[in-house]
Design a protein around this motif. Structure first.
Motif, short mmCIF file in Angstrom:
data_model
loop_
_atom_site.label_atom_id
_atom_site.label_comp_id
_atom_site.label_asym_id
_atom_site.label_seq_id
_atom_site.Cartn_x
_atom_site.Cartn_y
_atom_site.Cartn_z
N ASP A 1 0.82 -1.22 0.00
CA ASP A 1 0.00 0.00 0.00
C ASP A 1 0.85 1.27 0.00
O ASP A 1 0.45 2.31 0.53
CB ASP A 1 -0.97 0.02 1.20
CG ASP A 1 -1.79 -1.26 1.28
OD1 ASP A 1 -2.22 -1.74 0.21
OD2 ASP A 1 -1.96 -1.78 2.38
N THR B 1 -4.81 -2.68 -4.34
CA THR B 1 -4.26 -2.78 -3.00
C THR B 1 -5.29 -3.35 -2.03
O THR B 1 -6.49 -3.26 -2.26
CB THR B 1 -3.81 -1.39 -2.48
OG1 THR B 1 -4.96 -0.55 -2.38
CG2 THR B 1 -2.80 -0.76 -3.41
N SER B 2 -4.78 -3.87 -0.92
CA SER B 2 -5.68 -4.50 0.05
C SER B 2 -6.55 -3.48 0.77
O SER B 2 -7.67 -3.79 1.18
CB SER B 2 -4.84 -5.29 1.08
OG SER B 2 -3.90 -4.41 1.72
N LEU B 3 -6.05 -2.24 0.93
CA LEU B 3 -6.82 -1.21 1.62
C LEU B 3 -7.72 -0.41 0.69
O LEU B 3 -8.57 0.33 1.15
CB LEU B 3 -5.86 -0.24 2.34
CG LEU B 3 -4.99 -0.83 3.45
CD1 LEU B 3 -4.05 0.23 3.99
CD2 LEU B 3 -5.86 -1.39 4.58
N TYR C 1 -6.56 1.91 -1.13
CA TYR C 1 -5.82 3.15 -1.39
C TYR C 1 -4.34 2.89 -1.12
O TYR C 1 -3.97 1.91 -0.46
CB TYR C 1 -6.33 4.31 -0.55
CG TYR C 1 -6.10 4.15 0.94
CD1 TYR C 1 -4.89 4.52 1.53
CD2 TYR C 1 -7.10 3.64 1.76
CE1 TYR C 1 -4.67 4.37 2.87
CE2 TYR C 1 -6.89 3.50 3.12
CZ TYR C 1 -5.66 3.86 3.68
OH TYR C 1 -5.45 3.70 5.03
N SER C 2 -3.48 3.78 -1.61
CA SER C 2 -2.05 3.67 -1.38
C SER C 2 -1.49 5.04 -1.03
O SER C 2 -1.99 6.06 -1.50
CB SER C 2 -1.34 3.12 -2.62
OG SER C 2 -0.90 1.82 -2.42
N LYS D 1 -2.74 10.20 -0.28
CA LYS D 1 -3.26 8.86 -0.60
C LYS D 1 -4.04 8.89 -1.90
O LYS D 1 -4.77 9.84 -2.19
CB LYS D 1 -4.16 8.37 0.54
CG LYS D 1 -3.41 8.10 1.83
CD LYS D 1 -4.34 7.67 2.93
CE LYS D 1 -3.57 7.23 4.17
NZ LYS D 1 -2.65 8.25 4.67
N TRP E 1 4.36 0.38 -7.75
CA TRP E 1 4.13 -0.21 -6.44
C TRP E 1 5.21 -1.26 -6.20
O TRP E 1 6.04 -1.53 -7.08
CB TRP E 1 2.73 -0.81 -6.34
CG TRP E 1 2.46 -2.01 -7.20
CD1 TRP E 1 2.61 -3.31 -6.85
CD2 TRP E 1 1.97 -2.02 -8.54
NE1 TRP E 1 2.27 -4.14 -7.89
CE2 TRP E 1 1.85 -3.36 -8.94
CE3 TRP E 1 1.61 -1.02 -9.45
CZ2 TRP E 1 1.42 -3.74 -10.21
CZ3 TRP E 1 1.16 -1.39 -10.71
CH2 TRP E 1 1.07 -2.73 -11.08
#
Length: 800
Positions: free
Chosen positions: A558, A588-590, A592-593, A582, A617
């Motif tokens: 992330d 991504t798992s969330l 957002y990155s 962000k 990433w």
């Protein structure tokens, strides 16, 4: 009667061997050059004509917009598009979806791995929309079920020899395909070349949603009814765009336009260029005209030597028509010899020409009906072009010319020859100036700062993974290989990435669904992205403007690193402003990155394109590409050590490497080829022009030999005589410079428009080519003039 014409023509050619040789050599070189170029041009225009439905096949592309601002055009569209247009639009006969499977660089069968140049997933309608010749199997059932494959004849021979391939299994990671058919190799004059096809519905097993409008990763081709209205069809596509895509717009283009007119993102291959092909056609015509002008100039200049012959024939009752036939017989005979010599030159130069053009268009040169029809038409045209005017001029001589010599002193005849010489010089200058400008543009691109280092970086493509078990094994193998390579003293650093600068756009991911968290800023811009590890930035010597690189040994999930151009599109005024912000990301798992670093812009692609907005990433293990920065001059020894390490980890996969700078050079290959072709044919044009000048100078000196002798007796120096004989050609060359300069500037300015980074055409470029042309012309004239000036004047005056 004809036999008599032929006998007299042969005697005349033998009598004037020097001028005959110049005429034949000039015409043969011009003919060979013309035939070479015309066949190259024809091949470029012949793309897609191998398909019987070519006039009715169209490719649908996607125009990307940010608000109302046009951004780019993508060749790839969405999977549901094909079925939708066939269902809703009656003019659509059928569709075929084609997805580039860059994740299949090789295939395994019988325990051996074979490289695959291009693999595509396609609908079974591929074989009805496009027609291919089947060697084994059936077109109707070739790719109807999942996990089926069709291979080309050359790939089948590599894998199975001359045995049957149908029913054999191909292994691609966790997936196994059954070969249902073998087709003949794809023609070279199509933009869609491949070795391997798999059924389109096999993509479902790879997790690709075929009903989703959220990704556009496949080409969509449609076959329309004959004489369908393309404008009306595009209007319907616009309605589909509004319903399904909001801002982006769908548009269809004829497949015959793709190779020369389509320069969009994610093309299956690098296309040709219409302006380049048209310029090559101009060169062909110029070379041919220069060769014909030589003949006309020499023949009319030497007309005075034939006036007594012509006058006597007329006095004895010959008609003008019979004289025209006599002189045209001589022209036909010269052109016939020149054509034979041109064909011999083509045969000798064929291998060099194949290597120069990079096109397989000359393999059956002499077995082509088009070639022989072109040669025959060129022979007739050349005879008319080079022979008709001299024949009419010579046959118009009055019988009274037997007693006086006034023919060649006519101002009209002299003016006409001067116009032709100016035309020759102009043609040579246009081609020579164009060659210099192409060379400068290529040099400019190759020496520009790319924003990264490509020196001594060895690149390997990692074996494909796919599947939980295979991917786990590949990660272990990759980690072991990279660790062992990094311990070599000749290796400075190693990196694993999903793509590399200079690699195909198909290796990159693209997305238009990225924005600042909590806003729409950046949404609908197209960003280019791929995963990297912590060694990528230092290995490529990318400049970090703000923030930090990915940290080894900690979780970089992330987190992302952006390029300056990507920051600009997100609305950040400075790189520092972006750090800590962000972005919404789907991978991504969330969801957002966080931006942890910003690097200076670098050229992911060649300087023909603008800077791409890049997003990176973190790659935890493995990767598609391995890169190693070497710090040694003993490259061969280092490569040998790396090969041993490769074979320990990947015994089934061949060790194939290249260097990063070579990847960038590949992007300029077509331009370099064009530059080389222009350079060679500019030399041809200049050489043929000099042949004509040589002949005219030699004849002029012969006619002025007594004048030169008298001037020497009266004290004239060698330099003054050389100046006297040269000044006319210098004046004509100067006029040609003024004519050729604006024409070349206009032509090459249009050619340069295709480059995002390009040179400015400067006045000195034309000055250099002008000086070179004048210098070569002066040398050509001076060689004859000095010889005449040094001759004993007694020899010229003894008959007086």
């Amino acid at each position: 009667m004809f036999q008599n014409y032929l006998k007299i023509a042969w005697r005349n050619l033998k009598k004037d061997k020097f001028y005959t040789l110049i005429n034949i050599l000039g015409l043969s070189l011009a003919t060979a050059a013309f035939l070479f170029i015309i066949n190259y041009v024809r091949f470029e225009y012949s793309y897609e004509q191998c398909y019987r439905n070519a006039d009715n096949i169209y490719r649908i592309t996607l125009d990307n917009y940010k608000d109302s601002e046009y951004v780019m055009t993508d060749c790839e569209t969405h999977p549901p598009l094909g079925p939708l247009v066939k269902k809703q639009f009656p003019e659509v006969v059928d569709y075929v979806r084609v997805e580039h499977m860059e994740e299949i660089p090789s295939i395994k069968t019988n325990g051996r791995v074979y490289k695959v140049d291009n693999a595509y997933a396609v609908d079974n309608s591929m074989f009805t929309v496009f027609n291919y010749d089947f060697i084994e199997g059936n077109a109707n059932r070739a790719l109807t079920a999942p996990m089926q494959a069709v291979i080309t004849q050359s790939l089948a021979r590599r894998m199975f020899g001359h045995g049957s391939a149908v029913g054999k299994l191909l292994q691609d990671g966790d997936w196994t395909y059954t070969i249902t058919s073998v087709i003949k190799d794809v023609p070279s004059n199509t933009h869609l070349k491949f070795d391997l096809l798999i059924s389109f519905n096999s993509l479902l097993s790879r997790g690709i949603q075929l009903e989703s409008w959220n990704n556009n990763n496949n080409y969509t081709y449609v076959q329309l009814q004959p004489h369908a209205d393309l404008a009306a069809f595009n209007h319907k596509l616009l309605q589909v765009s509004k319903e399904k895509l909001k801002m982006d717009k769908l548009r269809a283009e004829p497949i015959k336009d793709i190779h020369l007119l389509s320069h969009k993102s994610f093309e299956p291959e690098e296309n040709g260029d219409l302006k380049t092909v048209q310029f090559m056609l101009v060169i062909a015509v110029l070379v041919l005209l220069v060769g014909s002008v030589n003949y006309v100039n020499l023949t009319t200049a030497r007309a005075v030597d034939r006036t007594k012959e012509t006058g006597m024939r007329k006095a004895l009752g010959s008609s003008r028509m019979s004289l025209v036939k006599q002189f045209m017989t001589e022209t036909v005979l010269i052109n016939l010899i020149a054509m034979a010599l041109a064909l011999l030159l083509i045969e000798v130069l064929l291998p060099a020409y194949v290597q120069l053009t990079g096109r397989p268009i000359t393999a059956n040169f002499f077995h082509s009906t088009f070639f022989w029809l072109t040669a025959a038409a060129l022979f007739v045209f050349s005879c008319i072009l080079s022979g008709l005017y001299p024949a009419l001029v010579l046959s118009a001589v009055k019988p009274v010319s037997v007693t006086r010599r006034s023919f060649t002193t006519s101002s009209g005849s002299i003016l006409f020859r001067r116009v032709l010489v100016v035309a020759q010089f102009s043609a040579a200058l246009i081609v020579l100036s164009a060659s210099l400008i192409v060379f400068r543009q290529l040099s400019y691109m190759r020496h520009q700062d790319l924003g990264l280092s490509t020196d001594q970086i060895l690149v390997l493509r990692a074996p494909a993974g796919q599947g939980k078990v295979i991917d786990s094994i590949r990660r272990q193998q990759s980690a072991a290989f990279l660790s062992s390579v990094s311990q070599l003293p000749q290796v400075e650093k190693v990196a694993a990435t999903d793509a590399l600068p200079g690699s195909s756009l198909h290796d990159l991911s693209t997305t238009s669904g990225v924005s600042l968290l909590g806003s729409n800023i950046g949404l609908n811009y197209t960003f280019y992205a791929y995963a990297i590890d912590e060694n990528f930035l230092p290995l490529m010597k990318l400049k970090l403007l703000a923030g930090e690189n990915f940290r080894p040994g900690v979780s970089n999930a992330d987190k992302m690193i952006l390029s300056r151009e990507a920051c600009r599109l997100f609305g950040f005024n400075t790189p520092e402003e972006a750090i800590g912000k962000k972005l919404t990301l789907s991978w991504t798992s969330l969801g957002y990155s966080t931006i942890v670093g910003v690097v200076e812009d670098y050229h992911q692609q060649s300087l023909k394109t603008a800077m791409l907005p890049m997003i990176h990433w973190y790659r935890t293990n493995g990767g598609v590409f391995f890169s190693a920065k070497l710090n040694t001059t003993n490259i061969d020894q280092t490569v040998a050590k790396m090969q041993l390490l490769w074979q320990q980890q990947y015994p089934d996969y061949p060790f194939e490497y290249h260097f990063l700078d070579e990847m960038f050079d590949e992007q300029y290959k077509a331009d370099q080829r064009f530059g080389k072709i222009v350079e060679i044919f500019s030399a041809f044009t200049l050489f043929i022009t000099c042949l004509g000048i040589l002949g005219l100078t030699a004849y002029n000196i012969t006619k002025r030999s007594k004048e030169i002798g008298i001037r020497k007796v009266l004290g004239a120096s060698v330099a003054s005589i050389v100046n006297l004989l040269s000044q006319d050609f210098v004046k004509l060359a100067a006029i040609a410079i003024f004519i050729a300069t604006p024409l070349t500037w206009y032509i090459m300015s249009r050619w340069l428009q295709d480059y995002a980074y390009r040179i400015q055409i400067q006045w000195w470029m034309f000055a250099i080519t002008g000086l070179v042309t004048v210098a070569i012309a002066l040398i050509t004239v001076s060689l004859q003039s000095i010889r005449a000036a040094l001759a004993n004047p007694v020899k010229a005056l003894k008959s007086e």
